[in-house]
Design a protein around this motif. Sequence first.
Motif, mmCIF file in Angstrom:
data_model
loop_
_atom_site.group_PDB
_atom_site.id
_atom_site.type_symbol
_atom_site.label_atom_id
_atom_site.label_comp_id
_atom_site.label_asym_id
_atom_site.label_seq_id
_atom_site.Cartn_x
_atom_site.Cartn_y
_atom_site.Cartn_z
ATOM 1 N N VAL A 276 -18.516 66.182 3.454
ATOM 2 C CA VAL A 276 -19.482 65.595 2.522
ATOM 3 C C VAL A 276 -19.730 64.131 2.863
ATOM 4 C CG1 VAL A 276 -19.918 64.995 0.111
ATOM 5 C CG2 VAL A 276 -18.919 67.227 0.693
ATOM 6 N N ASP A 277 -18.670 63.401 3.174
ATOM 7 C CA ASP A 277 -18.827 61.986 3.533
ATOM 8 C C ASP A 277 -19.716 61.839 4.761
ATOM 9 O OD1 ASP A 277 -17.225 61.225 1.441
ATOM 10 O OD2 ASP A 277 -15.410 60.963 2.655
ATOM 11 N N GLU A 278 -19.531 62.707 5.750
ATOM 12 C CA GLU A 278 -20.332 62.596 6.967
ATOM 13 C C GLU A 278 -21.787 62.980 6.705
ATOM 14 O OE1 GLU A 278 -21.107 61.195 10.483
ATOM 15 O OE2 GLU A 278 -19.203 61.045 9.408
ATOM 16 N N ALA A 279 -21.990 63.975 5.854
ATOM 17 C CA ALA A 279 -23.361 64.314 5.465
ATOM 18 C C ALA A 279 -24.028 63.132 4.776
ATOM 19 C CB ALA A 279 -23.351 65.526 4.538
ATOM 20 N N ARG A 280 -23.274 62.468 3.914
ATOM 21 C CA ARG A 280 -23.804 61.300 3.213
ATOM 22 C C ARG A 280 -24.171 60.189 4.204
ATOM 23 N NH1 ARG A 280 -20.082 61.056 -0.209
ATOM 24 N NH2 ARG A 280 -21.128 62.053 -1.980
ATOM 25 N N ARG A 281 -23.342 59.969 5.214
ATOM 26 C CA ARG A 281 -23.632 58.939 6.217
ATOM 27 C C ARG A 281 -24.885 59.274 7.018
ATOM 28 N NH1 ARG A 281 -20.334 58.286 10.396
ATOM 29 N NH2 ARG A 281 -20.852 56.079 10.640
ATOM 30 N N LEU A 282 -25.031 60.534 7.404
ATOM 31 C CA LEU A 282 -26.223 60.944 8.159
ATOM 32 C C LEU A 282 -27.488 60.746 7.328
ATOM 33 C CD1 LEU A 282 -24.863 64.209 9.799
ATOM 34 C CD2 LEU A 282 -25.755 62.242 11.058
ATOM 35 N N VAL A 283 -27.426 61.139 6.065
ATOM 36 C CA VAL A 283 -28.605 61.015 5.200
ATOM 37 C C VAL A 283 -28.936 59.554 4.947
ATOM 38 C CG1 VAL A 283 -29.465 61.456 2.868
ATOM 39 C CG2 VAL A 283 -28.278 63.276 4.144
ATOM 40 N N ARG A 284 -27.921 58.752 4.713
ATOM 41 C CA ARG A 284 -28.164 57.322 4.502
ATOM 42 C C ARG A 284 -28.811 56.705 5.743
ATOM 43 N NH1 ARG A 284 -23.202 55.671 3.783
ATOM 44 N NH2 ARG A 284 -23.215 56.098 1.531
ATOM 45 N N TYR A 285 -28.309 57.059 6.905
ATOM 46 C CA TYR A 285 -28.881 56.554 8.155
ATOM 47 C C TYR A 285 -30.355 56.965 8.281
ATOM 48 C CZ TYR A 285 -29.567 56.071 13.218
ATOM 49 O OH TYR A 285 -30.048 55.750 14.448
ATOM 50 N N ALA A 286 -30.659 58.219 7.975
ATOM 51 C CA ALA A 286 -32.032 58.715 8.116
ATOM 52 C C ALA A 286 -33.006 57.981 7.208
ATOM 53 C CB ALA A 286 -32.070 60.213 7.814
ATOM 54 N N PHE A 287 -32.579 57.706 5.983
ATOM 55 C CA PHE A 287 -33.512 57.137 5.016
ATOM 56 C C PHE A 287 -33.511 55.610 4.973
ATOM 57 C CE2 PHE A 287 -33.290 61.461 3.256
ATOM 58 C CZ PHE A 287 -34.638 61.709 3.063
ATOM 59 N N GLU A 288 -32.465 54.986 5.470
ATOM 60 C CA GLU A 288 -32.381 53.532 5.363
ATOM 61 C C GLU A 288 -32.599 52.799 6.682
ATOM 62 O OE1 GLU A 288 -28.760 52.386 3.466
ATOM 63 O OE2 GLU A 288 -29.140 53.588 1.651
ATOM 64 N N ASP A 289 -32.375 53.448 7.801
ATOM 65 C CA ASP A 289 -32.394 52.739 9.081
ATOM 66 C C ASP A 289 -33.629 53.025 9.933
ATOM 67 O OD1 ASP A 289 -29.936 52.039 8.134
ATOM 68 O OD2 ASP A 289 -28.883 52.318 10.017
ATOM 69 N N PHE A 290 -34.636 53.652 9.330
ATOM 70 C CA PHE A 290 -35.878 53.926 10.049
ATOM 71 C C PHE A 290 -37.064 53.473 9.213
ATOM 72 C CE2 PHE A 290 -32.851 56.655 12.029
ATOM 73 C CZ PHE A 290 -33.265 56.778 13.351
ATOM 74 N N ARG A 291 -38.150 53.181 9.890
ATOM 75 C CA ARG A 291 -39.379 52.804 9.198
ATOM 76 C C ARG A 291 -40.554 53.487 9.871
ATOM 77 N NH1 ARG A 291 -41.839 48.034 11.784
ATOM 78 N NH2 ARG A 291 -40.713 47.616 13.710
ATOM 79 N N THR A 292 -41.580 53.755 9.078
ATOM 80 C CA THR A 292 -42.779 54.403 9.590
ATOM 81 C C THR A 292 -43.790 53.349 9.999
ATOM 82 O OG1 THR A 292 -42.438 56.340 8.186
ATOM 83 C CG2 THR A 292 -44.658 55.982 9.043
ATOM 84 N N VAL A 293 -44.287 53.462 11.224
ATOM 85 C CA VAL A 293 -45.267 52.522 11.758
ATOM 86 C C VAL A 293 -46.536 53.289 12.110
ATOM 87 C CG1 VAL A 293 -45.791 50.870 13.584
ATOM 88 C CG2 VAL A 293 -43.457 51.033 12.669
ATOM 89 N N ARG A 294 -47.655 52.865 11.549
ATOM 90 C CA ARG A 294 -48.938 53.501 11.876
ATOM 91 C C ARG A 294 -49.526 52.810 13.098
ATOM 92 N NH1 ARG A 294 -53.568 55.462 7.706
ATOM 93 N NH2 ARG A 294 -51.748 56.697 7.151
ATOM 94 N N VAL A 295 -49.791 53.579 14.141
ATOM 95 C CA VAL A 295 -50.307 53.004 15.381
ATOM 96 C C VAL A 295 -51.760 53.383 15.647
ATOM 97 C CG1 VAL A 295 -48.032 52.865 16.434
ATOM 98 C CG2 VAL A 295 -49.398 54.931 16.753
ATOM 99 N N ALA A 296 -52.315 54.314 14.884
ATOM 100 C CA ALA A 296 -53.724 54.660 15.051
ATOM 101 C C ALA A 296 -54.220 55.299 13.764
ATOM 102 C CB ALA A 296 -53.926 55.605 16.224
ATOM 103 N N GLU A 297 -55.428 54.943 13.383
ATOM 104 C CA GLU A 297 -56.053 55.528 12.207
ATOM 105 C C GLU A 297 -56.614 56.908 12.545
ATOM 106 O OE1 GLU A 297 -55.847 54.189 9.236
ATOM 107 O OE2 GLU A 297 -54.763 52.484 10.098
ATOM 108 N N PRO A 298 -56.922 57.734 11.538
ATOM 109 C CA PRO A 298 -57.504 59.051 11.809
ATOM 110 C C PRO A 298 -58.756 58.937 12.677
ATOM 111 C CG PRO A 298 -56.895 58.882 9.504
ATOM 112 C CD PRO A 298 -56.718 57.506 10.087
ATOM 113 N N GLY A 299 -58.807 59.719 13.733
ATOM 114 C CA GLY A 299 -59.977 59.717 14.614
ATOM 115 C C GLY A 299 -59.998 58.608 15.642
ATOM 116 N N GLU A 300 -59.012 57.710 15.622
ATOM 117 C CA GLU A 300 -58.994 56.589 16.556
ATOM 118 C C GLU A 300 -58.275 56.990 17.846
ATOM 119 O OE1 GLU A 300 -57.082 52.073 16.923
ATOM 120 O OE2 GLU A 300 -56.833 53.253 15.090
#
Length: 409
Positions: A276-300
Amino acid sequence: MTPREAMRACEGCASHSFTYALSVLGVLALVCTPQIAWSQAFESRAPYAFLYDVNSRTVLYTQRANERFEPASMAKTLTTAVVFDGIAQGTFDLETTFPISEDAWRRGGGPSGRAAMFAELGSSVAIADLLRGLTIISGNDAAIALAEGIAGSEEAFAEQMSELAMSYGATNSAFTNSTGQPERGMYTTARDLVVATTALIDSHPNLYAMFAEDQFSWNNITQRNRNPIFNQIAGADGLFAGFSDEAQYGLVGSVIRDGRRVVFALSGVDTPEGRVDEARRLVRYAFEDFRTVRVAEPGEPIAFARTYGGAQRQVGLMAEQGALELLLPREGVDRVRARVVYESPIPTPIAEGQQLGRLLVERDGTIIQETPLVAASQVETGSMVQRARDGFLELVLGWIPPISFAGSF
């Protein structure tokens, strides 16, 4: 280096042939990822681990992800998938009933001392209830009854499990029973469990909701959801935990927060609390250590590729669906690279929206995201002079088409 600068570093990249077919989409991107950990900012304590962002189809972490181990009860992911698939195909429905055989009762029910829904010997139980007994409390009697009812025997049902796993792209797994009870010839990998889970959720979102039910009552016995991360990790809504003497403690799980879903698998942890602790670490890493970057608009267009014999000498390449967004680590983005690959030369005519190539995002040599690229506009076949020009260039010079990224990322 910014994400756009990192992508521009690949300017000039091109490919005359694909590593794999142009039709590769979604789940296959994670199937083809090399078996090395691409992020050094995080290290799992589980010997085997794989972490995947479903929305962006991005591999977030991988450790010994292609090495085989006993699935134990995590095999029930494929048991569930076969049943869901049969319902979707109309082979049977939720009201169809199956009998509880002596084998299902004795080996999987109360007398077994293992996880069970406590179905009565000789009773007939609807698939809807057997599925809840399986997905909510991991009942072995439910798994065996479903296998016998659908395929006539657990052995025949296990063949369906292996075949379905293969069709999903989980090609390094084999199943010999419906419960995950350790047997010779039964194995899986962390990657395969994530591949199968992602396909199951994508294909059957309504049925998958059963996994998130809090409790299940049968035969006057009420049991709470047996998923060890249910109500322990915010947003956890599936799937199965497993244990065997050889593989130790494992878990295949899914967590959704604010519409973003991650799926992971881990195995080889030496205690249930550590799992459970390791699952918690993986989930925390996934949601806290990444960010979404938009590099192109629709159709661009994000790049331009040369055409062969076309009225226009190049065609824009854009993301197949909507805006192009990348899920990038908050640290170490300077090691992220992107390249466009396409089959060249691209013959004309070209239809708008025609799939032409792929954008591969890599970190430390590992593909972490793959996006299909399509034609941003129609390109008609050119005049005889234009066709002759391109034919001459290919004959004399060979085809070395330039590719350029649109704008400055």
